[in-house]
Design a protein around this motif. Sequence first.
Motif, PDB file in Angstrom:
ATOM      1  N   ALA A 125      18.238  28.715  41.202  1.00  0.00           N
ATOM      2  CA  ALA A 125      16.950  28.251  40.683  1.00  0.00           C
ATOM      3  C   ALA A 125      16.725  26.814  41.154  1.00  0.00           C
ATOM      4  CB  ALA A 125      16.926  28.340  39.164  1.00  0.00           C
ATOM      5  N   PRO A 126      16.500  26.607  42.458  1.00  0.00           N
ATOM      6  CA  PRO A 126      16.362  25.243  42.970  1.00  0.00           C
ATOM      7  C   PRO A 126      15.064  24.577  42.515  1.00  0.00           C
ATOM      8  CG  PRO A 126      15.899  26.834  44.700  1.00  0.00           C
ATOM      9  CD  PRO A 126      16.421  27.608  43.535  1.00  0.00           C
ATOM     10  N   LEU A 127      15.176  23.303  42.196  1.00  0.00           N
ATOM     11  CA  LEU A 127      14.019  22.466  41.890  1.00  0.00           C
ATOM     12  C   LEU A 127      13.573  21.841  43.207  1.00  0.00           C
ATOM     13  CD1 LEU A 127      12.129  21.148  39.836  1.00  0.00           C
ATOM     14  CD2 LEU A 127      13.903  19.435  39.414  1.00  0.00           C
ATOM     15  N   LEU A 128      12.355  22.128  43.620  1.00  0.00           N
ATOM     16  CA  LEU A 128      11.882  21.747  44.944  1.00  0.00           C
ATOM     17  C   LEU A 128      10.905  20.587  44.882  1.00  0.00           C
ATOM     18  CD1 LEU A 128      11.092  25.342  46.306  1.00  0.00           C
ATOM     19  CD2 LEU A 128      13.258  24.084  46.418  1.00  0.00           C
ATOM     20  N   THR A 129      11.110  19.605  45.761  1.00  0.00           N
ATOM     21  CA  THR A 129      10.169  18.497  45.899  1.00  0.00           C
ATOM     22  C   THR A 129       9.986  18.200  47.378  1.00  0.00           C
ATOM     23  OG1 THR A 129      11.809  16.713  45.941  1.00  0.00           O
ATOM     24  CG2 THR A 129      11.042  17.438  43.762  1.00  0.00           C
ATOM     25  N   GLY A 130       9.064  17.297  47.642  1.00  0.00           N
ATOM     26  CA  GLY A 130       8.953  16.747  48.979  1.00  0.00           C
ATOM     27  C   GLY A 130      10.044  15.716  49.206  1.00  0.00           C
ATOM     28  N   PRO A 131      10.071  15.099  50.400  1.00  0.00           N
ATOM     29  CA  PRO A 131      11.174  14.213  50.761  1.00  0.00           C
ATOM     30  C   PRO A 131      11.026  12.779  50.281  1.00  0.00           C
ATOM     31  CG  PRO A 131       9.713  14.478  52.631  1.00  0.00           C
ATOM     32  CD  PRO A 131       9.183  15.376  51.556  1.00  0.00           C
ATOM     33  N   GLU A 132       9.888  12.447  49.614  1.00  0.00           N
ATOM     34  CA  GLU A 132       9.680  11.052  49.226  1.00  0.00           C
ATOM     35  C   GLU A 132       8.817  10.967  47.975  1.00  0.00           C
ATOM     36  OE1 GLU A 132       7.421   9.092  52.306  1.00  0.00           O
ATOM     37  OE2 GLU A 132       6.213  10.885  52.658  1.00  0.00           O
ATOM     38  N   SER A 133       9.059   9.906  47.201  1.00  0.00           N
ATOM     39  CA  SER A 133       8.245   9.619  46.024  1.00  0.00           C
ATOM     40  C   SER A 133       7.038   8.781  46.439  1.00  0.00           C
ATOM     41  CB  SER A 133       9.069   8.867  44.975  1.00  0.00           C
ATOM     42  OG  SER A 133       8.263   8.484  43.883  1.00  0.00           O
ATOM     43  N   LEU A 134       5.859   9.208  46.014  1.00  0.00           N
ATOM     44  CA  LEU A 134       4.623   8.484  46.313  1.00  0.00           C
ATOM     45  C   LEU A 134       3.756   8.435  45.069  1.00  0.00           C
ATOM     46  CD1 LEU A 134       3.663  10.241  49.685  1.00  0.00           C
ATOM     47  CD2 LEU A 134       4.453   7.880  49.454  1.00  0.00           C
ATOM     48  N   THR A 135       3.153   7.296  44.801  1.00  0.00           N
ATOM     49  CA  THR A 135       2.162   7.234  43.737  1.00  0.00           C
ATOM     50  C   THR A 135       0.858   7.844  44.250  1.00  0.00           C
ATOM     51  OG1 THR A 135       1.282   5.086  44.387  1.00  0.00           O
ATOM     52  CG2 THR A 135       3.179   5.094  42.877  1.00  0.00           C
ATOM     53  N   PHE A 136      -0.040   8.135  43.326  1.00  0.00           N
ATOM     54  CA  PHE A 136      -1.360   8.613  43.752  1.00  0.00           C
ATOM     55  C   PHE A 136      -2.040   7.573  44.643  1.00  0.00           C
ATOM     56  CE2 PHE A 136      -1.278  11.172  39.653  1.00  0.00           C
ATOM     57  CZ  PHE A 136      -1.007  12.367  40.292  1.00  0.00           C
ATOM     58  N   ARG A 137      -1.872   6.311  44.288  1.00  0.00           N
ATOM     59  CA  ARG A 137      -2.480   5.246  45.090  1.00  0.00           C
ATOM     60  C   ARG A 137      -1.903   5.256  46.516  1.00  0.00           C
ATOM     61  NH1 ARG A 137      -4.973   0.865  42.874  1.00  0.00           N
ATOM     62  NH2 ARG A 137      -3.790   1.034  40.921  1.00  0.00           N
ATOM     63  N   GLU A 138      -0.604   5.482  46.622  1.00  0.00           N
ATOM     64  CA  GLU A 138       0.030   5.526  47.942  1.00  0.00           C
ATOM     65  C   GLU A 138      -0.405   6.763  48.728  1.00  0.00           C
ATOM     66  OE1 GLU A 138       4.180   3.101  46.932  1.00  0.00           O
ATOM     67  OE2 GLU A 138       4.050   5.263  46.557  1.00  0.00           O
ATOM     68  N   GLN A 139      -0.570   7.869  48.046  1.00  0.00           N
ATOM     69  CA  GLN A 139      -1.077   9.065  48.729  1.00  0.00           C
ATOM     70  C   GLN A 139      -2.478   8.822  49.288  1.00  0.00           C
ATOM     71  OE1 GLN A 139      -0.573  12.768  46.386  1.00  0.00           O
ATOM     72  NE2 GLN A 139       0.925  11.598  45.197  1.00  0.00           N
TER      73      GLN A 139
END
Length: 292
Positions: A197-211
Amino acid sequence: MNTTTLVTGARGKVGRGVVARLHAAGHAVRAASARPAELAVPDGVEAVELALDRPETFDAALRGVRRVFLYPQPAGIDAFVKAAEAAGVEHVVLLSSSSVLGPDAENDPLASHSLQVERALAGSGLTCTLLRPDAFTSNSLGWAYAIGRGLPIQLAHPDAHIAPIHPEDIADIAAEALTGSSLTGTSLTGTSLTGTAPLLTGPESLTFREQLAVLADALGREIPVERITRAEAEEQMGRHMPAPMVTSLLNLWAAADHGPATVHDTTQTLLGRPARTYRQWAGENTAAFTRG
């Protein structure tokens, strides 16, 4: 033996990706939807009707199927699980959600759908893989209308941190979980996804402002960001979604205001190749933000 894989929700971005990957690798695939006439599938892929709240659609969809990619729909899930067991299904890969791990998930509208399906599968005799992605990069399409018209993006929590995952990475991981062998020719990390049951994310943390800054860079123009109050956000979001969903999302983002999001499993850790970045997704989707 080349067994048939049933892909439910095949009109969705991830479902379409799973169908394409399995078919390209020579696997027998059956694409399912409650509205099969709307499916666009590769030549050689069978399109069938499947609605979990209509048990009469189960038999034809499941005939000869040994693997299922399942979208989380709790209506009718117990009957579907029984039908899958009777049909000889051996492995189910569920597109669940990271929200099932949150507090009071049973009563959280973001989590309850997926949690009910997870529990139905857990009570069955089926071997299951539960994919639990966090936010999708494609959630940013919710900003397309405003950005396309040059309007500011108004957010109650512009500095909330998330680690959004590209839908194509989810499709890669799901296809790998279904087949147990690399579809891309790249070497795997040696970790089997079956029964996990892997928890999947992208490779980096980004705020909404950074996105939004990444999107602005991809579009070659500024995107103004305005902080609004929670009450203002509730009013705006309530025009498009039920109040409990609005509350759940705003609570989630408020809790994410305090530091970088944790990066969990990605295609790098699970498949041995780099995960797609938010910048890549932005570059692929600029057209969605430039329409009038």
